[in-house]
Design a protein around this motif. Structure first.
Motif, short mmCIF file in Angstrom:
data_model
loop_
_atom_site.label_atom_id
_atom_site.label_comp_id
_atom_site.label_asym_id
_atom_site.label_seq_id
_atom_site.Cartn_x
_atom_site.Cartn_y
_atom_site.Cartn_z
N ASN A 1 0.86 -1.18 0.00
CA ASN A 1 0.00 0.00 0.00
C ASN A 1 0.90 1.23 0.00
O ASN A 1 1.68 1.43 0.93
N VAL A 2 0.82 2.04 -1.04
CA VAL A 2 1.74 3.17 -1.23
C VAL A 2 1.06 4.45 -0.76
O VAL A 2 0.13 4.94 -1.39
N ASP A 3 1.55 4.99 0.35
CA ASP A 3 0.92 6.16 0.97
C ASP A 3 1.90 7.33 0.92
O ASP A 3 2.62 7.60 1.87
N ILE A 4 1.92 8.05 -0.22
CA ILE A 4 2.89 9.13 -0.44
C ILE A 4 2.37 10.47 0.06
O ILE A 4 3.11 11.25 0.66
N GLU A 5 1.13 10.81 -0.21
CA GLU A 5 0.46 12.03 0.25
C GLU A 5 1.16 13.33 -0.17
O GLU A 5 1.45 14.18 0.67
N PRO A 6 1.42 13.54 -1.45
CA PRO A 6 2.06 14.80 -1.86
C PRO A 6 1.19 16.03 -1.66
O PRO A 6 1.69 17.15 -1.66
N TYR A 7 -0.11 15.83 -1.47
CA TYR A 7 -1.03 16.96 -1.33
C TYR A 7 -0.86 17.71 -0.01
O TYR A 7 -1.46 18.77 0.17
N ILE A 8 -0.07 17.18 0.92
CA ILE A 8 0.17 17.93 2.15
C ILE A 8 1.19 19.05 1.92
O ILE A 8 1.34 19.94 2.76
N TYR A 9 1.89 19.01 0.78
CA TYR A 9 2.84 20.07 0.44
C TYR A 9 2.05 21.35 0.11
O TYR A 9 1.10 21.30 -0.66
N PRO A 10 2.44 22.50 0.69
CA PRO A 10 1.65 23.73 0.49
C PRO A 10 1.46 24.12 -0.97
O PRO A 10 0.45 24.74 -1.32
N GLY B 1 0.52 24.86 -7.61
CA GLY B 1 1.43 24.49 -8.68
C GLY B 1 0.89 23.46 -9.64
O GLY B 1 1.65 22.89 -10.43
N LYS B 2 -0.41 23.20 -9.57
CA LYS B 2 -1.04 22.21 -10.43
C LYS B 2 -0.66 22.47 -11.89
O LYS B 2 -0.69 23.61 -12.35
N PRO B 3 -0.25 21.44 -12.65
CA PRO B 3 -0.31 20.01 -12.34
C PRO B 3 1.05 19.39 -12.03
O PRO B 3 1.22 18.16 -12.18
N GLN C 1 4.02 14.35 -11.11
CA GLN C 1 5.12 13.63 -10.48
C GLN C 1 4.62 12.43 -9.68
O GLN C 1 5.26 11.37 -9.65
N TRP C 2 3.48 12.60 -9.04
CA TRP C 2 2.88 11.49 -8.29
C TRP C 2 2.58 10.32 -9.25
O TRP C 2 2.92 9.18 -8.96
N LEU C 3 1.97 10.64 -10.37
CA LEU C 3 1.67 9.58 -11.35
C LEU C 3 2.95 8.94 -11.89
O LEU C 3 3.01 7.72 -12.07
N VAL D 1 -12.84 15.00 -6.75
CA VAL D 1 -13.71 16.17 -6.84
C VAL D 1 -13.01 17.49 -6.51
O VAL D 1 -13.48 18.54 -6.93
N ASN D 2 -11.91 17.47 -5.77
CA ASN D 2 -11.23 18.70 -5.40
C ASN D 2 -10.58 19.32 -6.64
O ASN D 2 -10.00 18.63 -7.47
N THR D 3 -10.66 20.64 -6.75
CA THR D 3 -10.14 21.31 -7.95
C THR D 3 -8.64 21.12 -8.13
O THR D 3 -8.13 21.29 -9.24
N CYS D 4 -7.93 20.75 -7.06
CA CYS D 4 -6.50 20.50 -7.19
C CYS D 4 -6.21 19.26 -8.03
O CYS D 4 -5.09 19.09 -8.53
N CYS D 5 -7.22 18.42 -8.20
CA CYS D 5 -6.96 17.10 -8.78
C CYS D 5 -7.91 16.72 -9.90
O CYS D 5 -7.85 15.59 -10.40
N THR D 6 -8.78 17.61 -10.32
CA THR D 6 -9.64 17.33 -11.47
C THR D 6 -8.95 17.86 -12.72
O THR D 6 -8.04 18.69 -12.65
N ASP D 7 -9.36 17.37 -13.87
CA ASP D 7 -8.85 17.83 -15.16
C ASP D 7 -7.32 17.74 -15.25
O ASP D 7 -6.64 18.70 -15.61
#
Length: 407
Positions: free
Chosen positions: A18-27, A32-34, A39-41, A70-76
């Motif tokens: 189970n890979v739990d990287i959690e890059p979204y905790i970075y401010p 800086g999307k995307p 990089q996560w992908l 659903v969060n705008t940081c991660c859609t599209d």
């Protein structure tokens, strides 16, 4: 892990990771999307490529937050010519996902079922059976989040099982549903059916006797005027060592017992704090197994705290009352030597059926009070754990409190 699996016999290998990287905790994750999303992908893709190159059948499943679709940081997010939510890109490449669906109710628009619905639907659409695992929280997380809605810790096992049965029923007909992941092992073992005198805990496996002594005697070293660091060797048991009892005394020849228990540690180190300055303290350590059997105590180790011009303050009174609605904590701090009240800032949190973190200011009479979140059950137990107390010219000599951790 791949190298370990290749070097191990079949029965010793990991089935998956189970890979739990959690890059979204970075401010800068959203702003800086995307960049970080891609990089996560890329990291996940490289892990899968290396797994495939090793000829391994090990499953790889990223842990993802419940809002990744659903969060705008991660859609599209455009990746390899396709634009879709980040969660779907991850589902495309992974063997499974584990949704951190940390809520303590199954129903409603923000309940466990609703928050996992789109990932379940997408896995069905792309034909990935048993690929959506729903993670729920049983950990005591008042330190880092809102315990009122995130974890089953306050509600107990009976409520957790009732709500999780609804999740299983809701997804019983879905080939994509891969079950529930509980976070985490220790917190599940320690979760009672309810908080109170009628609590039932999970049964422990058979145990034929207490654990052995620690494999190397403790060492003790003073850190400052009020704390001493200990280290010791591991003990062994026929079932499991649950924790280590740390016994303390100012008497070199003391006999370990409940009256001089300084604390407990899950690991092989312990920091004893809230001590008096310029004082020699002696320590012995004993392992305790999952059934509560206590092993033999170690030889003693000693250290002497340093000096300070700060005066020690203590908790002189601590009470918790609850009669429907929120619980109330009342606390009084005083000068250890004189007994006079001390104005101080008090930080702590409720425990068991509540979990709210509080910052209270004791006034000139040394007294402060605060209330918990609303407790939605008629009977049970609630407590309060002080965590930090500060006052000009003082330090908290917690080892000498007259009242502590009321439950």
């Amino acid at each position: 892990i791949l190298n370990y699996n290749l070097a191990s016999r079949p029965g010793e290998r990991f089935d998956g990771v189970n890979v739990d990287i959690e890059p979204y905790i970075y401010p800068g994750f959203a702003a800086g999307k995307p960049a970080l999303q891609l990089q996560w992908l890329e990291i996940l893709e490289k892990m899968i490529q290396r797994r495939d190159a090793a000829g391994s059948a090990m499953a790889i499943g990223p842990a993802i937050p419940r809002w990744l679709d659903v969060n705008t940081c991660c859609t599209d997010i455009t990746w390899k010519g396709a634009t879709k939510p980040l969660s779907e890109h991850i589902q495309d490449m992974s063997d499974y996902i584990s949704i951190m669906d940390y809520r303590d109710t199954a129903d409603g628009s923000v309940g466990i079922i609703a928050q996992a619905q789109s990932e379940i639907a997408y896995a069905e659409a792309i034909g990935k059976p048993n690929s959506v695992v729903i993670g729920v929280e049983t950990l005591d997380i008042a330190w880092s989040g809102d315990p009122e809605t995130i974890t089953f810790r306050e509600e107990g096992r009976a409520v957790a099982e009732r709500e999780l049965r609804k999740v299983y029923d809701a997804f019983a007909g879905s080939p994509a549903f891969g079950g529930i992941a509980m976070h985490h092992y220790d917190s599940i073992r320690w979760l009672p059916s309810v908080w109170g005198p009628n609590a039932v805990y999970p049964p422990m496996p058979a145990d034929s006797g207490p654990p052995g002594a620690v494999s190397s005697p403790p060492t003790a070293e003073a850190f400052d005027h009020q704390s001493i660091d200990l280290a010791y060797g591991r003990a062994f048991d026929d079932t499991e060592v649950e924790h280590y009892n740390i016994y303390r005394s100012t008497d070199a020849g003391f006999t370990p017992g409940p009256e001089n228990l300084a604390g407990q540690s899950r690991g092989l180190t312990f920091t004893d704090s809230g001590l008096l300055p310029d004082t020699t303290h002696h320590y012995r350590v004993a392992a305790v197994d999952a059934h509560g059997n206590v092993g033999p105590a170690s030889p003693a180790a000693s250290a002497t705290t340093g000096g300070t011009e700060l005066r020690p303050l203590i908790i002189d009174e601590l009470t918790v009352t609850a009669a429907g609605g929120p619980a109330t904590v009342r606390i009084r701090v005083t000068d250890l030597a004189t007994g006079e009240p001390v104005a101080a800032a008090i930080h702590g949190r409720f425990t068991k059926m509540a979990g709210r973190y509080l910052t209270m200011n004791a006034n000139s009479d040394g007294q402060a009070s605060g209330v918990s979140e609303t407790i939605g059950y008629r009977g049970g137990e609630v407590g309060f754990q002080p965590l930090r107390i500060t006052a000009p010219g003082y330090y908290w000599a917690s080892a000498h409190d007259r009242a502590r951790n009321v439950e």
